[in-house]
Design a protein around this motif. Structure first.
Motif, mmCIF file in Angstrom:
data_model
loop_
_atom_site.group_PDB
_atom_site.id
_atom_site.type_symbol
_atom_site.label_atom_id
_atom_site.label_comp_id
_atom_site.label_asym_id
_atom_site.label_seq_id
_atom_site.Cartn_x
_atom_site.Cartn_y
_atom_site.Cartn_z
ATOM 1 N N MET A 1 13.414 1.491 -9.786
ATOM 2 C CA MET A 1 12.044 1.379 -9.289
ATOM 3 C C MET A 1 11.630 -0.095 -9.356
ATOM 4 N N PRO A 2 11.059 -0.643 -8.258
ATOM 5 C CA PRO A 2 10.649 -2.044 -8.269
ATOM 6 C C PRO A 2 9.482 -2.281 -9.210
ATOM 7 N N ALA A 3 9.286 -3.563 -9.571
ATOM 8 C CA ALA A 3 8.164 -3.924 -10.446
ATOM 9 C C ALA A 3 6.847 -3.572 -9.780
ATOM 10 N N ARG A 4 5.863 -3.267 -10.592
ATOM 11 C CA ARG A 4 4.542 -2.906 -10.075
ATOM 12 C C ARG A 4 3.938 -4.099 -9.331
ATOM 13 N N VAL A 5 3.472 -3.848 -8.110
ATOM 14 C CA VAL A 5 2.873 -4.881 -7.281
ATOM 15 C C VAL A 5 1.358 -4.732 -7.370
ATOM 16 N N THR A 6 0.674 -5.834 -7.659
ATOM 17 C CA THR A 6 -0.767 -5.732 -7.828
ATOM 18 C C THR A 6 -1.561 -6.328 -6.678
ATOM 19 N N THR A 7 -0.942 -7.161 -5.854
ATOM 20 C CA THR A 7 -1.697 -7.776 -4.759
ATOM 21 C C THR A 7 -0.963 -7.614 -3.440
ATOM 22 N N LEU A 8 -1.720 -7.763 -2.377
ATOM 23 C CA LEU A 8 -1.156 -7.712 -1.040
ATOM 24 C C LEU A 8 -0.138 -8.844 -0.859
ATOM 25 N N LYS A 9 -0.448 -9.997 -1.426
ATOM 26 C CA LYS A 9 0.442 -11.159 -1.333
ATOM 27 C C LYS A 9 1.797 -10.854 -1.976
ATOM 28 N N GLU A 10 1.766 -10.216 -3.138
ATOM 29 C CA GLU A 10 3.015 -9.864 -3.823
ATOM 30 C C GLU A 10 3.810 -8.824 -3.031
ATOM 31 N N LEU A 11 3.115 -7.862 -2.456
ATOM 32 C CA LEU A 11 3.781 -6.841 -1.647
ATOM 33 C C LEU A 11 4.427 -7.486 -0.427
ATOM 34 N N ALA A 12 3.717 -8.407 0.212
ATOM 35 C CA ALA A 12 4.255 -9.108 1.384
ATOM 36 C C ALA A 12 5.496 -9.915 1.006
ATOM 37 N N ALA A 13 5.442 -10.601 -0.133
ATOM 38 C CA ALA A 13 6.589 -11.393 -0.586
ATOM 39 C C ALA A 13 7.789 -10.494 -0.871
ATOM 40 N N GLN A 14 7.541 -9.366 -1.504
ATOM 41 C CA GLN A 14 8.616 -8.416 -1.820
ATOM 42 C C GLN A 14 9.298 -7.920 -0.546
ATOM 43 N N LEU A 15 8.515 -7.724 0.510
ATOM 44 C CA LEU A 15 9.050 -7.190 1.764
ATOM 45 C C LEU A 15 9.496 -8.288 2.734
ATOM 46 N N ASP A 16 9.256 -9.547 2.362
ATOM 47 C CA ASP A 16 9.562 -10.693 3.223
ATOM 48 C C ASP A 16 8.837 -10.569 4.573
ATOM 49 N N LEU A 17 7.549 -10.226 4.475
ATOM 50 C CA LEU A 17 6.681 -10.121 5.649
ATOM 51 C C LEU A 17 5.435 -10.964 5.396
ATOM 52 N N SER A 18 4.711 -11.256 6.449
ATOM 53 C CA SER A 18 3.459 -11.995 6.270
ATOM 54 C C SER A 18 2.395 -11.071 5.675
ATOM 55 N N ILE A 19 1.434 -11.681 5.028
ATOM 56 C CA ILE A 19 0.321 -10.905 4.458
ATOM 57 C C ILE A 19 -0.409 -10.155 5.562
ATOM 58 N N ALA A 44 4.611 0.197 -0.673
ATOM 59 C CA ALA A 44 3.327 0.172 -1.384
ATOM 60 C C ALA A 44 3.199 1.377 -2.310
ATOM 61 N N ARG A 45 3.607 2.530 -1.809
ATOM 62 C CA ARG A 45 3.546 3.753 -2.630
ATOM 63 C C ARG A 45 4.453 3.627 -3.848
ATOM 64 N N GLN A 46 5.670 3.171 -3.632
ATOM 65 C CA GLN A 46 6.625 3.045 -4.738
ATOM 66 C C GLN A 46 6.177 2.005 -5.763
ATOM 67 N N ALA A 47 5.531 0.959 -5.281
ATOM 68 C CA ALA A 47 5.100 -0.118 -6.181
ATOM 69 C C ALA A 47 3.776 0.197 -6.869
ATOM 70 N N GLY A 48 3.129 1.272 -6.463
ATOM 71 C CA GLY A 48 1.834 1.607 -7.050
ATOM 72 C C GLY A 48 0.731 0.681 -6.588
ATOM 73 N N TYR A 49 0.896 0.109 -5.397
ATOM 74 C CA TYR A 49 -0.107 -0.814 -4.855
ATOM 75 C C TYR A 49 -1.402 -0.067 -4.544
ATOM 76 N N VAL A 50 -2.508 -0.635 -4.988
ATOM 77 C CA VAL A 50 -3.839 -0.108 -4.696
ATOM 78 C C VAL A 50 -4.650 -1.243 -4.082
ATOM 79 N N PRO A 51 -5.216 -1.027 -2.881
ATOM 80 C CA PRO A 51 -5.989 -2.101 -2.249
ATOM 81 C C PRO A 51 -7.152 -2.544 -3.123
ATOM 82 N N ASN A 52 -7.449 -3.834 -3.081
ATOM 83 C CA ASN A 52 -8.568 -4.408 -3.816
ATOM 84 C C ASN A 52 -9.839 -4.152 -3.003
ATOM 85 N N THR A 53 -10.682 -3.268 -3.488
ATOM 86 C CA THR A 53 -11.892 -2.886 -2.756
ATOM 87 C C THR A 53 -12.834 -4.066 -2.566
ATOM 88 N N ALA A 54 -12.950 -4.907 -3.574
ATOM 89 C CA ALA A 54 -13.835 -6.070 -3.458
ATOM 90 C C ALA A 54 -13.349 -7.018 -2.372
#
Length: 121
Positions: A1-19, A44-54
């Protein structure tokens, strides 16, 4: 299981895609290829990513809240109709993805000043 991703930027980096691509994929934009949307959603599901509402609120300019100011003009403010109305309004808003915020305007306080305070804070 990949490390928990907390931001959109981290998720994008993990996937090698733009934010922007990741953001649009998560929002379901049809501009993004279906395979990419599925890949991003699964990651995103596997990493437990939750969008930042603020952050989403700042970008969209929409809070997702609907405000109602109740003027308090004596001891008999609440009646059965008001309770039913507020309940129905709240349920209707939730079904459309919004939340109801109630604010009280005390006797001698203008509803506009209460509303201004809620919006500014």
């Amino acid at each position: 299981m990949p490390a928990r991703v907390t931001t959109l930027k981290e998720l994008a980096a993990q996937l090698d895609l733009s934010i922007t691509t990741v953001s649009r994929a998560l929002a379901g934009h049809e501009q993004i290829a279906l395979k990419t949307r599925q890949r991003v959603t699964e990651a995103a599901r596997q990493a437990g990513y939750v969008p930042n509402t603020a952050a989403r609120t700042l970008v969209s300019g929409r809070s997702g809240f609907v405000g109602m100011v109740l003027p308090i003009r004596g001891p008999n403010l609440v009646d059965s109709f008001l309770g039913e109305f507020v309940t129905g309004l709240g349920e209707g808003l939730v079904s459309h993805g919004s939340d109801l915020i109630l604010a009280a305007a005390a006797q001698g306080q203008s509803e506009l000043s209460v509303l201004r305070h809620v919006v500014e804070s």
